[in-house]
Design a protein around this motif. Structure first.
Motif, short mmCIF file in Angstrom:
data_model
loop_
_atom_site.label_atom_id
_atom_site.label_comp_id
_atom_site.label_asym_id
_atom_site.label_seq_id
_atom_site.Cartn_x
_atom_site.Cartn_y
_atom_site.Cartn_z
N GLY A 1 11.60 17.70 3.87
CA GLY A 1 12.78 16.90 4.13
C GLY A 1 13.99 17.79 4.31
N THR A 2 15.14 17.15 4.47
CA THR A 2 16.41 17.89 4.60
C THR A 2 17.44 17.25 3.69
OG1 THR A 2 17.06 16.52 6.48
CG2 THR A 2 15.99 18.61 6.98
N VAL A 3 18.44 18.02 3.29
CA VAL A 3 19.51 17.52 2.44
C VAL A 3 20.39 16.58 3.25
CG1 VAL A 3 21.54 18.11 1.06
CG2 VAL A 3 19.50 19.57 0.98
N PHE A 4 20.42 15.30 2.83
CA PHE A 4 21.30 14.32 3.49
C PHE A 4 22.68 14.32 2.83
CE2 PHE A 4 22.21 10.70 6.04
CZ PHE A 4 23.01 9.87 5.27
N LEU B 1 14.00 21.45 3.13
CA LEU B 1 13.45 21.49 1.78
C LEU B 1 11.95 21.18 1.82
CD1 LEU B 1 16.16 19.38 -0.09
CD2 LEU B 1 16.01 21.88 -0.03
N ARG B 2 11.27 21.59 0.76
CA ARG B 2 9.87 21.22 0.57
C ARG B 2 9.71 20.69 -0.85
NH1 ARG B 2 7.76 24.97 -2.76
NH2 ARG B 2 8.80 27.01 -2.85
N ALA B 3 8.80 19.76 -1.02
CA ALA B 3 8.56 19.19 -2.34
C ALA B 3 7.84 20.21 -3.23
CB ALA B 3 7.73 17.92 -2.22
N LEU C 1 13.55 12.23 4.51
CA LEU C 1 12.20 12.61 4.90
C LEU C 1 11.95 12.29 6.38
CD1 LEU C 1 10.13 11.25 1.87
CD2 LEU C 1 11.47 13.35 2.05
N PRO C 2 11.11 13.06 7.05
CA PRO C 2 10.81 12.76 8.46
C PRO C 2 10.09 11.43 8.62
CG PRO C 2 9.38 14.50 7.62
CD PRO C 2 10.43 14.28 6.58
N GLU C 3 9.53 10.90 7.52
CA GLU C 3 8.86 9.60 7.59
C GLU C 3 9.87 8.46 7.73
OE1 GLU C 3 8.09 11.98 5.45
OE2 GLU C 3 6.02 12.47 6.01
N GLY C 4 11.18 8.74 7.49
CA GLY C 4 12.19 7.72 7.71
C GLY C 4 12.80 7.11 6.47
N THR D 1 0.87 -1.16 0.00
CA THR D 1 0.00 0.00 0.00
C THR D 1 0.92 1.22 0.00
OG1 THR D 1 -1.84 1.12 1.12
CG2 THR D 1 -0.20 0.03 2.53
N HIS D 2 0.43 2.40 0.35
CA HIS D 2 1.30 3.58 0.41
C HIS D 2 0.75 4.58 1.41
CE1 HIS D 2 -1.73 5.07 -2.55
NE2 HIS D 2 -1.51 6.23 -1.94
N VAL D 3 1.64 5.48 1.82
CA VAL D 3 1.25 6.62 2.64
C VAL D 3 1.62 7.88 1.89
CG1 VAL D 3 1.59 5.35 4.80
CG2 VAL D 3 3.46 6.72 3.87
N VAL D 4 0.98 8.98 2.22
CA VAL D 4 1.31 10.27 1.61
C VAL D 4 2.21 11.04 2.56
CG1 VAL D 4 0.42 12.45 0.72
CG2 VAL D 4 -0.86 10.32 0.32
N ALA D 5 3.43 11.32 2.12
CA ALA D 5 4.40 12.03 2.95
C ALA D 5 4.02 13.50 3.08
CB ALA D 5 5.79 11.89 2.37
N ARG D 6 4.59 14.16 4.08
CA ARG D 6 4.31 15.58 4.31
C ARG D 6 4.87 16.46 3.20
NH1 ARG D 6 6.96 16.13 10.05
NH2 ARG D 6 7.09 18.30 9.36
N GLY D 7 5.82 15.94 2.45
CA GLY D 7 6.43 16.75 1.39
C GLY D 7 7.51 17.67 1.91
#
Length: 299
Positions: A227-230, A278-280, A254-257, A219-225
């Motif tokens: 993140g940070t530059v790794f 960053l933002r998507a 992403l904060p989702e991991g 299935t899938h989840v919708v991320a917040r959009g």
């Protein structure tokens, strides 16, 4: 230089056999291994405990760096330069086959040896007309015993001239049963992350099997959009069809991991930094294709 002359040069380089390069500037060492493990997210303690390097680090010990010291030209260098001179300035890796004989040990200084293997072409590809260039690198220890081998194959191609925006964007993502949900989400302005329908584990890139419980239910989840530059690179050369250089390609955490790769836009390349928020954002590349990209956001 004609096609026949390129083939003659290829035969000459192949006849050189294996050419030794310069030994690594530093011996295999724990700080470099520690940095590599951290960058790759590899938490396996066996390497530092046993005093050995991860096999995939073979290239690390002999890379010349931004300002290379006395570099020994490999049999592939002259041919790559000749192809550049004929306008085949684009390059894309096609495959790399690897053989590991043993772990490299702390204190060993490795030496690369390159053997040119072949030139195939000219061939017409989706990126343009080009040649497939193949060479092999073997890393030896001080006792002249092989530690690792890698076969590299790249396509050197003539970049297609820049096209008007109205024309189809030349670099289109592959869409299949595993990734269709992601690209459908992008068209709707959503950043979708695949998850296991049984254990809930998130994964990206998408795949057919959960790496944790081996379930094929997805299935899938919708991320917040957000993140940070790794990590990131600034691409200057070679030219990329449909893109103007320089541009930034980043691994975004992403904060989702999970982590995702994308371009950083709306920001000078020199301003990008590790940890940047960053933002998507979603950009139409042509009448059909939308790509997710990343723009700076306030912390």
């Amino acid at each position: 230089m004609t096609d026949e002359e390129l083939r003659e040069l290829a035969a000459k380089q192949a006849a050189l056999g294996e050419v030794r390069g310069a030994p690594g500037a530093d011996p295999v060492n724990a700080p470099m291994i520690r940095h590599w493990l951290d960058a790759m997210g590899d938490s396996n303690p066996v390497y530092l405990e046993r005093g050995v390097a991860p096999p995939a680090m073979a290239q690390v010990w002999t890379m010349p760096g931004v300002r290379p010291r006395d570099k020994v030209r490999s049999p592939a260098d002259d041919l790559m330069a000749a192809l550049d001179g004929q306008g085949y300035t684009g390059v894309v890796a096609t495959n790399c086959e690897q053989v590991y004989h043993r772990y490299a040990r702390l204190g060993e200084r490795l030496t690369p040896a390159t053997r040119f293997s072949g030139l195939a072409g000219p061939k017409r590809t989706a990126l343009g007309e080009g040649y497939f260039v193949t060479w092999n690198v073997t890393w030896y220890d001080e006792a002249d015993e092989p530690v690792a081998e890698m076969m590299f194959r790249v396509l050197k191609f003539r970049p297609v001239p820049a096209r008007r925006q109205a024309e189809p964007y030349p670099l289109r993502p592959a869409v299949n049963a595993d990734t269709a949900f992601f690209w459908e989400g992008v068209r709707q302005g959503e950043l979708r992350i695949q998850s296991c329908a049984d254990c809930g584990e998130l994964r990206h890139p998408p795949g057919p099997v959960c790496p944790v419980c081996r379930s094929t239910n997805r299935t899938h989840v919708v991320a917040r959009g957000e993140g940070t530059v790794f990590s990131y690179v600034v691409h200057h050369h070679p030219p990329v069809p449909g893109r103007e250089t320089p541009f930034v390609v980043a691994v975004v955490e992403l904060p989702e991991g999970v982590r995702i790769v994308g371009n950083v836009v709306d920001c000078p390349p020199e301003a990008v930094r590790i940890g940047m928020p960053l933002r998507a954002t979603y950009r139409a590349m042509d009448d059909e294709l939308i790509l997710p990209m990343w723009a700076p956001r306030e912390p």
